[in-house]
Design an enzyme around this catalytic site. Structure first.
Site, short mmCIF file in Angstrom:
data_model
loop_
_atom_site.label_atom_id
_atom_site.label_comp_id
_atom_site.label_asym_id
_atom_site.label_seq_id
_atom_site.Cartn_x
_atom_site.Cartn_y
_atom_site.Cartn_z
N ASP A 143 12.17 12.68 -5.27
CA ASP A 143 11.80 11.73 -4.24
C ASP A 143 11.61 12.48 -2.93
O ASP A 143 11.61 13.70 -2.91
CB ASP A 143 12.87 10.64 -4.11
N GLU B 28 17.59 0.85 -7.45
CA GLU B 28 16.49 1.79 -7.28
C GLU B 28 15.21 1.11 -6.81
O GLU B 28 14.48 1.65 -5.99
CB GLU B 28 16.23 2.56 -8.57
N THR C 172 13.00 2.61 1.27
CA THR C 172 13.86 1.73 2.05
C THR C 172 15.21 2.40 2.30
O THR C 172 15.77 3.00 1.38
CB THR C 172 14.08 0.40 1.30
N TYR D 282 9.96 8.51 -10.52
CA TYR D 282 11.25 8.61 -9.83
C TYR D 282 12.28 7.66 -10.43
O TYR D 282 13.39 8.06 -10.81
CB TYR D 282 11.12 8.35 -8.32
#
Length: 260
Positions: free
Chosen positions: A136, A35, A41, A118
């Site tokens: 997210d 994560e 990314t 998140y």
DNA sequence: GACACGTGGGT
DNA sequence: TACCCAAGTGT
């Protein structure tokens, strides 16, 4: 209604999910590692780094014991380097303050360096099957389109609105799958540009698709502006060799890496 | 609450 | 080309 949303979504996910290494484990350390790497990314960019870190540091204790320079070097090329520093600090904290076991509670996870709302929800659901929704960029997009929610997602208060919508939808007994499925749908079908509505399991009820508003949602007001900055370095060169020295100096309260 | 942080891919 | 992002967080 909410049940058909979740059922359709989770069923689609079971049949269409990508096989990714962090989906074959419930080890909170590996979930956490993946994560942090995946923050802002793409999977293809982060995947080789995940494999390097798991291979080099199989347990949180291995990472905690590593020298910071070594961790930074492994992270080299991934970007957002404060993530690497926080990663290392978090690992040391888990070892020292939590007896090398990641805490299970959402509010406890939030205290860890580099772990925000998140990531705390991701660990709580993927590793510990708690029904905390992840929110997210993918989740913003899927929900904004499906329910035609036009609140500005760049405003922090909007997070709560989407968190509450997702909380209504997430099944207590399939929390991990639901969260994974929301993100997978956003990453592969409900994409920012040219969403693949033909293959979307939720297209029948999707407000954005029905009203042809996919390109207008989600609403994001904040624009990224890039500023140029010019830095000067002195580098000594003798034939083919460079002389460089790493020093950290404080300049007006900020740490700079000076190469000499 | 606005802003900085990074690299790489898509249009 | 010049943007627009992509599994956010810390300050």
């Amino acid at each position: 209604m909410t049940q058909s949303f979740s059922n359709s979504l989770i069923n689609w996910y079971k049949n269409n999910k990508r096989d990714l290494p962090w989906r074959n484990t419930t080890d909170p350390y590996k979930i956490w590692l993946s994560e942090i790497i995946l923050q802002q990314t793409r999977v293809n960019q982060g995947l080789p780094y995940y494999n390097k870190f798991v291979s080099q540091y199989p347990k949180v204790l291995d990472l905690a014991k590593a020298p910071e320079d070594e961790v930074m070097r492994l992270w080299q090329g991934l970007g957002y380097y404060s993530r690497a520093r926080n990663l290392h600090e978090c690992a040391k904290s888990v070892v020292k303050d939590y007896n090398s076991e990641f805490p299970k509670a959402y509010n406890e996870l939030l205290k860890l360096k580099g772990v925000g709302k998140y990531t705390a929800a991701a660990i709580a659901s993927f590793a510990f099957e708690q029904a905390v929704p992840v929110v997210d960029g993918n989740v913003f997009r899927v929900l904004a389109r499906y329910f035609d929610v036009s609140d500005d997602i760049s405003q922090p208060k909007t997070f709560t609105k989407f968190f509450n919508i997702a909380k209504e939808l997430i099944p207590d007994d399939y929390a991990a799958s639901f969260n994974q499925a929301m993100m997978e749908l956003g990453a592969t079908i409900c994409t920012p540009k040219k969403p693949d509505c033909e293959n979307c399991p939720l297209s029948q009820e999707c407000e954005a698709r029905i009203h042809h508003k996919q390109s207008e949602l989600p609403v994001k007001m904040k624009k990224i502006k890039i500023k140029n900055r010019y830095l000067y370095y002195l580098i000594w060169q003798h034939e083919e060799k460079l002389a460089m020295k790493k020093e950290v100096q404080k300049i007006s309260g900020r740490a700079y890496l000076i190469l000499i």
